[in-house]
Design an enzyme around this catalytic site. Sequence first.
Site, short mmCIF file in Angstrom:
data_model
loop_
_atom_site.label_atom_id
_atom_site.label_comp_id
_atom_site.label_asym_id
_atom_site.label_seq_id
_atom_site.Cartn_x
_atom_site.Cartn_y
_atom_site.Cartn_z
N GLU A 94 37.37 32.76 39.59
CA GLU A 94 38.57 32.51 40.42
C GLU A 94 38.19 31.90 41.78
O GLU A 94 39.05 31.43 42.51
CB GLU A 94 39.35 33.81 40.63
CG GLU A 94 40.19 34.22 39.45
CD GLU A 94 41.33 33.25 39.14
OE1 GLU A 94 42.14 32.96 40.05
OE2 GLU A 94 41.41 32.76 38.00
N ALA A 117 34.03 47.36 41.34
CA ALA A 117 35.36 47.79 41.79
C ALA A 117 36.04 46.66 42.56
O ALA A 117 35.37 45.93 43.30
CB ALA A 117 35.21 49.00 42.70
N ASP A 173 35.34 55.68 48.22
CA ASP A 173 36.29 54.56 48.25
C ASP A 173 35.63 53.40 48.99
O ASP A 173 35.04 53.60 50.06
CB ASP A 173 37.56 55.02 48.98
CG ASP A 173 38.73 54.08 48.75
OD1 ASP A 173 38.56 52.87 48.94
OD2 ASP A 173 39.80 54.58 48.37
N TYR A 176 43.18 37.06 45.87
CA TYR A 176 42.06 37.65 45.12
C TYR A 176 40.83 36.74 45.20
O TYR A 176 39.72 37.17 45.53
CB TYR A 176 42.47 37.87 43.66
CG TYR A 176 41.32 38.23 42.75
CD1 TYR A 176 40.75 39.49 42.77
CD2 TYR A 176 40.78 37.27 41.87
CE1 TYR A 176 39.68 39.81 41.94
CE2 TYR A 176 39.72 37.59 41.04
CZ TYR A 176 39.17 38.85 41.08
OH TYR A 176 38.11 39.16 40.27
N LYS A 194 37.26 37.51 47.01
CA LYS A 194 36.03 37.50 46.23
C LYS A 194 35.02 36.51 46.81
O LYS A 194 33.81 36.70 46.71
CB LYS A 194 36.33 37.14 44.77
CG LYS A 194 36.81 38.33 43.94
CD LYS A 194 35.67 39.26 43.58
CE LYS A 194 36.09 40.36 42.63
NZ LYS A 194 35.01 41.32 42.34
N HIS A 222 36.48 37.69 30.97
CA HIS A 222 35.85 38.43 29.88
C HIS A 222 36.78 39.57 29.50
O HIS A 222 37.27 40.31 30.32
CB HIS A 222 34.45 38.91 30.26
CG HIS A 222 34.35 39.46 31.64
ND1 HIS A 222 34.43 38.69 32.77
CD2 HIS A 222 34.20 40.74 32.07
CE1 HIS A 222 34.32 39.46 33.83
NE2 HIS A 222 34.20 40.71 33.43
N THR A 279 33.36 35.86 40.75
CA THR A 279 34.33 35.45 39.73
C THR A 279 34.59 33.95 39.70
O THR A 279 34.50 33.28 40.74
CB THR A 279 35.67 36.18 39.97
OG1 THR A 279 36.70 35.56 39.18
CG2 THR A 279 36.11 36.09 41.42
N ASP A 319 34.78 46.78 32.61
CA ASP A 319 33.35 46.46 32.70
C ASP A 319 32.53 47.71 32.99
O ASP A 319 31.40 47.85 32.49
CB ASP A 319 33.08 45.42 33.80
CG ASP A 319 33.70 44.07 33.45
OD1 ASP A 319 34.37 43.98 32.41
OD2 ASP A 319 33.51 43.12 34.23
#
Length: 334
Positions: free
Chosen positions: A131, A83, A60, A157, A161, A187, A129, A17
């Site tokens: 998810e 990220a 980071d 994950y 998120k 995507h 997301t 992305d």
Amino acid sequence: MTDTKKTALITGITGQDGGHLAELLHEKGYTIYGIIRGQHNPKREITEAEFPYVTLIEADLMDPSSLVRAVQISQPSEIYNLAAVSHVGYSFKNPQLTAEATGVGVLNLLEAIRLVDTENKIRFYQASTSEMFGGLEYNRPEKGYTEESLFHPRSPYGVAKLYAHWITKNYRESYNMHASCGILFNHEGDRRGVEFVTRKITHAVARIKLGKQNHIELGDLWPKRDWGYAGDYVEGMWRMLQQDKPGDYVLATGETHSIEEFLDLAFKEIGINDWKPYVKQNPAFMRPAEVDLLLGDPTKAEQELGWTRKVDFPGLVKLMVKHDVEIESVGLIS
Ligand code: F7E
């Protein structure tokens, strides 16, 4: 349309992305900075060659002061946080790292913005997301998940998120930040990593066509996903930050297809009608908990952002197989 006054800072610049977004913003005349991680990141050289107009900053998400520095250097009008530890299977094996980078990393970035941007001018995009929904049968709206649907993440994950999603909303409400969340369904495209199922399939299909490989090993084939083209989705991200008010938006195609259907179309692209002899199931690619079906309802994004996907499911499979046959024919490593 060009707007030379705008500056964007993109985290995840080396990912799928990040690349599409950098191209889009460059076309629009933005000054672009990208955050790159690690002491000797092998993706640096490729990124510098592909996007010479992007200035890279070493930072980071897990190092708060490095983020403060990145915001100070770039002085952006828009920040896109793309990220993350983004592979669901990997997150089961590295749950703490996932929580820290994908979840708490977003808090670190929001705090860096709050500290540096005392006039509250920066607009922020968080990559949320599908998810977060989990695809459970009792939690499945008929026409697809919307911004109002219940969350029930099924992986480290998805849980990380969801924290990132809520902390972004919290900073919007608490500090009046222009912070938006794009709830993006899967995507894909020719920049997708080969660790994700679509690219793993198209890459293998290309190699099978060229006689370089004779089968592919996959996990479960019945899960269904709402698969769109990544190039279309970055346009939606940008549109979110051009709104007067921040908000949350689902970006999806409104269609769902199984991995079997993806295999069917991908193998047909190389003239094979029956893919079954070429596919072996390997439990190593199965997950401790699976999301069986994802389907998004992009009505809000269509109505408020004027966004719509352009590439359909057969078009997506076609472009990915075509690309992989081309690069495999000349021996390029993807
Ligand atoms: O898996 C199944 C797997 O890893 C899709 C990320 O971008 O989209 C992505 O997450 C499905 C799953 O993507 C293999 O079990 C079978 O049911 O391509 P995937 P994902 O997990 O849907 C969301 C929206 C994100 O936010 C994520 O960051 O395919 N599957 N066999 C397999 N998956 C993989 N990777 N490899 C296999 O061999």
